[in-house]
Write an enzyme that holds these catalytic residues in place. Structure first.
Site, PDB file in Angstrom:
ATOM      1  N   LYS A 190       1.233 -17.890 -10.978  1.00  0.00           N
ATOM      2  CA  LYS A 190       1.439 -16.609 -10.288  1.00  0.00           C
ATOM      3  C   LYS A 190       0.135 -15.810 -10.139  1.00  0.00           C
ATOM      4  CE  LYS A 190       6.233 -16.293 -11.808  1.00  0.00           C
ATOM      5  NZ  LYS A 190       7.260 -15.502 -12.528  1.00  0.00           N
ATOM      6  N   ASP A 226      -4.756   9.784  10.906  1.00  0.00           N
ATOM      7  CA  ASP A 226      -3.492   9.468  10.236  1.00  0.00           C
ATOM      8  C   ASP A 226      -3.686   9.100   8.768  1.00  0.00           C
ATOM      9  OD1 ASP A 226      -4.774   7.065  10.594  1.00  0.00           O
ATOM     10  OD2 ASP A 226      -3.129   6.070  11.646  1.00  0.00           O
TER      11      ASP A 226
END
Length: 355
Positions: free
Chosen positions: A278, A228
């Site tokens: 962040k 896949d």
């Protein structure tokens, strides 16, 4: 195609594009007066990524700043002997003041009219194509997951085409769910440029269990991949990387970053020790593609369910080297309808760009 020259402040992605665009497989970094500053090969790019760099890292931090060079006017015989002795495929030619003039590739000297890309000298490939793809239902109710359509071509066919293009001659397909669909489509592989053989799982054996069903023991490394996975990664580079690091298993890995949308407070007890605004965390994640040496296959014991991670763990316990090959090319695990649509869009755009 003329040699593209890059500045030291250009991002690593610029070198990737340059390497992929030129048959000489090398990017050249120069200053404003075209003096040679360094070179980058596919190996330099992947080493930078392994060291924590990204595709935005400046070339000055990733390039080989002391490459093997030759002076302009050197005879072909000298260049050929130099490159063979130093085991390099390409080198830059400079003038007396160090200004870049051109790249010379070994193939240019040995066979001036011919060129082939790096060939993946794997003994054969094994693709684990038995998946049901339950998250892709109802699409996979009548076809196995590896047969989903990607811009007009089944995913599994795209994998086989990539392997054939890299020089592989034989591919084993491990099949289970709706295996007749795969076998009827590919047959013996004559129409796809490879010999295709089938490993028929009577039960689900995981991402490595079917290796115990192989009717032959390889004499060279093999490539193992999940059915896949859709990628444009270079199997020739994977083989060269595996051999260069004398690995028993090489795991292809994709860069994955998680960004935290808040300022993070580092603490020690009740007190703050620092603030990070962040931040992001970087992980190298298993891409479901492996180069496996014959010695690692000796770790297979009998038949039954087994994953590639089990083989890797066994290698690590025995101090058998496991290398990590960073994939900077396109890669997708077709696990959800959203993944499938993104892959279809990528390949549709790629076809459009090549028209």
């Amino acid at each position: 195609m003329s040699d593209a020259l890059l500045s030291p402040g250009a991002p690593l992605m610029a070198a990737v594009r340059s390497i992929e665009a030129t048959r000489r497989r090398m990017a050249v970094v120069v200053d404003v007066e075209h003096r040679l500053l360094g070179t980058l090969t596919d190996g330099d790019v992947r080493r930078c990524l392994l060291a924590g760099g990204s595709l935005q890292t400046p070339l000055s931090q990733a390039m080989n700043s002391s490459p093997l060079v030759a002076e302009e006017g050197a005879p072909a015989g000298y260049l050929l002997d130099l490159m063979r002795k130093r085991n390099v495929m390409a080198l830059p030619v400079v003038d007396g003041e160090g200004r870049f003039k051109r790249l010379v590739h070994l193939i240019d000297l040995e066979h001036p009219q011919a060129f082939t890309s790096i060939e993946a000298e794997f003994d054969f490939a094994v693709i684990m194509a038995g998946g049901e793809g339950t998250r892709l239902r109802p699409l996979t109710a009548t076809i196995p997951k590896p047969m989903v359509d990607i811009d007009g071509t089944p995913l599994l066919e795209r994998q086989i085409e990539s392997l054939a293009k890299a020089g592989l001659k034989r591919v084993y397909l491990s099949v289970n769910y709706l295996s007749h669909v795969i076998e009827e489509h590919f047959g013996d592989g004559a129409g796809f440029g490879v010999e295709i053989c089938y490993l028929r799982e009577q039960e689900k054996l995981g991402t490595a269990g079917a290796l115990a069903l192989l009717p032959e023991k390889p004499s060279r490394p093999i490539v193992v991949m999940n059915g896949d996975i859709l990628t444009t990664s270079d199997f020739g580079s994977l083989y060269a990387f595996h051999q260069a690091h004398a690995a028993q298993v090489t795991v292809a890995a994709v860069d994955y970053r998680i960004s935290i949308p808040y300022g993070v407070i580092n603490t020690e007890g009740a007190f703050a020790t620092g603030l990070v605004e962040k931040p992001s965390q970087r992980f190298l994640c298993n891409a479901g593609i492996y180069a496996v040496s014959p010695q690692a296959l000796n770790l297979l014991q009998g038949t039954g369910h087994l994953n590639m991670t089990d083989i890797i763990d066994s290698c690590l316990v025995r101090d058998m080297p496991v290398a990590v090959f960073p994939v900077h090319e396109y890669w997708s695990d077709i696990g959800t309808p959203d993944d499938l649509e993104k892959a279809r869009a990528f390949f549709a755009q790629m076809v459009q760009d090549n028209d």
